[in-house]
Design an enzyme around this catalytic site. Structure first.
Site, PDB file in Angstrom:
ATOM      1  N   ARG A 102       0.875  -1.177   0.000  1.00 11.31           N
ATOM      2  CA  ARG A 102       0.000   0.000   0.000  1.00 11.31           C
ATOM      3  C   ARG A 102       0.904   1.216   0.000  1.00 11.31           C
ATOM      4  O   ARG A 102       1.709   1.405   0.926  1.00 11.31           O
ATOM      5  CB  ARG A 102      -0.921   0.007   1.210  1.00 11.31           C
ATOM      6  CG  ARG A 102      -1.578   1.362   1.422  1.00 11.31           C
ATOM      7  CD  ARG A 102      -2.670   1.338   2.446  1.00 11.31           C
ATOM      8  NE  ARG A 102      -3.845   0.659   1.916  1.00 11.31           N
ATOM      9  CZ  ARG A 102      -5.072   0.785   2.419  1.00 11.31           C
ATOM     10  NH1 ARG A 102      -5.279   1.567   3.455  1.00 11.31           N
ATOM     11  NH2 ARG A 102      -6.107   0.149   1.894  1.00 11.31           N
ATOM     12  N   HIS A 129      -7.458   0.849  -6.448  1.00 12.96           N
ATOM     13  CA  HIS A 129      -7.663   0.014  -5.257  1.00 12.96           C
ATOM     14  C   HIS A 129      -8.319  -1.299  -5.719  1.00 12.96           C
ATOM     15  O   HIS A 129      -9.491  -1.564  -5.413  1.00 12.96           O
ATOM     16  CB  HIS A 129      -8.545   0.767  -4.259  1.00 12.96           C
ATOM     17  CG  HIS A 129      -8.482   0.236  -2.857  1.00 12.96           C
ATOM     18  ND1 HIS A 129      -7.714  -0.853  -2.493  1.00 12.96           N
ATOM     19  CD2 HIS A 129      -9.122   0.627  -1.710  1.00 12.96           C
ATOM     20  CE1 HIS A 129      -7.868  -1.091  -1.199  1.00 12.96           C
ATOM     21  NE2 HIS A 129      -8.711  -0.215  -0.705  1.00 12.96           N
ATOM     22  N   GLN A 132     -10.128  -3.832  -3.157  1.00 12.26           N
ATOM     23  CA  GLN A 132     -11.393  -3.329  -2.639  1.00 12.26           C
ATOM     24  C   GLN A 132     -12.503  -3.514  -3.669  1.00 12.26           C
ATOM     25  O   GLN A 132     -13.618  -3.935  -3.335  1.00 12.26           O
ATOM     26  CB  GLN A 132     -11.270  -1.843  -2.279  1.00 12.26           C
ATOM     27  CG  GLN A 132     -12.563  -1.232  -1.787  1.00 12.26           C
ATOM     28  CD  GLN A 132     -12.995  -1.789  -0.436  1.00 12.26           C
ATOM     29  OE1 GLN A 132     -12.212  -1.772   0.506  1.00 12.26           O
ATOM     30  NE2 GLN A 132     -14.225  -2.279  -0.335  1.00 12.26           N
ATOM     31  N   ASP A 219     -17.109   7.353  -1.775  1.00 15.43           N
ATOM     32  CA  ASP A 219     -15.855   7.255  -1.021  1.00 15.43           C
ATOM     33  C   ASP A 219     -15.525   8.654  -0.505  1.00 15.43           C
ATOM     34  O   ASP A 219     -16.132   9.641  -0.938  1.00 15.43           O
ATOM     35  CB  ASP A 219     -14.745   6.721  -1.952  1.00 15.43           C
ATOM     36  CG  ASP A 219     -13.413   6.514  -1.250  1.00 15.43           C
ATOM     37  OD1 ASP A 219     -13.401   6.371  -0.002  1.00 15.43           O
ATOM     38  OD2 ASP A 219     -12.363   6.491  -1.937  1.00 15.43           O
ATOM     39  N   CYS A 259     -16.315   1.740   0.758  1.00 14.55           N
ATOM     40  CA  CYS A 259     -15.124   0.943   1.086  1.00 14.55           C
ATOM     41  C   CYS A 259     -14.689   1.129   2.535  1.00 14.55           C
ATOM     42  O   CYS A 259     -13.995   0.279   3.076  1.00 14.55           O
ATOM     43  CB  CYS A 259     -13.983   1.294   0.135  1.00 14.55           C
ATOM     44  SG  CYS A 259     -13.370   2.976   0.289  1.00 14.55           S
ATOM     45  N   ARG A 287     -13.657  -8.430   1.920  1.00 17.50           N
ATOM     46  CA  ARG A 287     -12.233  -8.161   1.689  1.00 17.50           C
ATOM     47  C   ARG A 287     -11.414  -9.402   2.042  1.00 17.50           C
ATOM     48  O   ARG A 287     -10.477  -9.773   1.333  1.00 17.50           O
ATOM     49  CB  ARG A 287     -11.745  -6.979   2.554  1.00 17.50           C
ATOM     50  CG  ARG A 287     -12.233  -5.600   2.127  1.00 17.50           C
ATOM     51  CD  ARG A 287     -11.727  -5.181   0.771  1.00 17.50           C
ATOM     52  NE  ARG A 287     -10.268  -5.146   0.667  1.00 17.50           N
ATOM     53  CZ  ARG A 287      -9.476  -4.150   1.048  1.00 17.50           C
ATOM     54  NH1 ARG A 287     -10.006  -3.056   1.557  1.00 17.50           N
ATOM     55  NH2 ARG A 287      -8.162  -4.213   0.891  1.00 17.50           N
TER      56      ARG A 287
END
Ligand code: CP
Ligand code: NVA
Length: 302
Positions: A102, A129, A132, A219, A259, A287
């Protein structure tokens, strides 16, 4: 699949194969069926940004697969002191069987894959991402029974989430509409990809984007690394809150995904968040299952 660097590299068929395996692993987990498909394998995890879900789901996931994880933060490792990613890649490849990273720049993830010799998984960059969005697609399919032909709508920033949702959604046969203010649109590379599909729509009007949507996703307005822009962004995204008024324009049985972490009263109202909590927390759980499928697909064990 060698790596998971971005969904642009993956076919729609491969996405569905990951989701099918994730469904199977979820079933096995729920029924106590052991699946040590990566017995004794080590996953190196690099975090240059904060994380709750990605950190825990990958670590628990590799353990449930019979492997284990080693976690490196920027602070406390040489990464934070500027050791080049090309060198980190060649060193870690001699110790671990796969790397999850990440970080900020997508180029760093691509360099890790280029210079290393083990599978690399993108656990979020500024650009995308993918893990996700695989979990989002898994969740939508779980609740709606299908993906093809559904309309997915994203309201908000042209950020990592919007980018991956556009690519992932279109690749699995969904119509994708996105609403974002001028100046916060997805990068040209994503728009060039999306314009190959008739089912793509980009607008500055959230009401138009959400019309007849089966799935509405949003988001944060200020992503990690953009904290200094918070005030400017709050002004720019006024009118982009997923609230009851906006949801009234979607299909009556539309589901909402987020998310997480969420900012109630900013990108989503508290009412809409709570009304959709069962979808949102299933998405968070997924996830774990999707991560495990990605680990198996990239690190062997099928
Ligand atoms: N959604 C997500 O990636 O959460 P974390 O930042 O907590 O990992
Ligand atoms: N767009 C958000 C997603 C967090 C999971 C960020 O990059 O901070």
């Amino acid at each position: 699949m060698k790596h998971l660097l971005k969904l642009l590299d993956v076919t729609g068929e491969e996405i569905l194969e990951i989701l099918n395996l994730a469904d199977q692993l979820k079933y096995e987990t729920k029924h106590g069926i052991e699946h040590h498909r990566l017995k004794g394998k080590c996953l190196g995890m690099i975090f240059e940004k904060s994380s709750t879900r990605t950190r825990v789901s990958f670590e628990v996931g590799i353990n449930q697969l019979g492997g284990y994880a080693v976690v490196l933060g920027a602070e406390g490792s040489q990464i934070g002191r500027g050791e080049p990613v090309q060198d980190t890649a060649r060193v870690l490849s001699r110790y671990v069987d796969g790397i999850m990273i990440r970080t900020f720049g997508q180029d760093e993830v691509e360099a890790l894959a280029e210079y290393g010799s083990v599978p690399v998984i993108n656990g979020l960059t500024d650009f995308c991402h993918p893990c996700q969005v695989l979990a989002d697609l898994m969740t939508v399919r779980e609740f709606k029974g299908t993906l093809e032909g559904l309309k997915l709508c994203f309201i908000g920033d042209g950020n990592n989430m919007m980018n991956s949702l556009i690519v992932g959604g279109l690749k699995v046969g969904m119509a994708v509409s996105v609403a974002c203010p001028e100046g916060y649109r997805p990068p040209q590379k994503i728009l060039d990809f999306a314009r190959q599909y008739d089912g793509f729509e980009l607008t500055g009007d959230p009401m138009q984007a959400v019309k007849d949507a089966d799935v509405v996703i949003t988001d944060v307005w200020t992503s990690m690394g953009q904290e200094e822009e918070r005030q400017k962004r709050e002004a720019a995204f006024k009118g982009y809150c997923v609230d009851e008024k906006l949801m009234a324009a979607a299909k009556p049985d539309a589901m909402v995904q987020h998310c997480l972490p969420a900012h109630r009263g900013e990108e989503i109202s508290a009412d809409v968040f709570e009304a959709n909590a069962s979808y949102i927390f299933e998405e968070a759980e997924n996830r774990l299952h999707v991560q495990k499928a990605v680990l198996v697909k990239t690190m062997g064990g099928e």
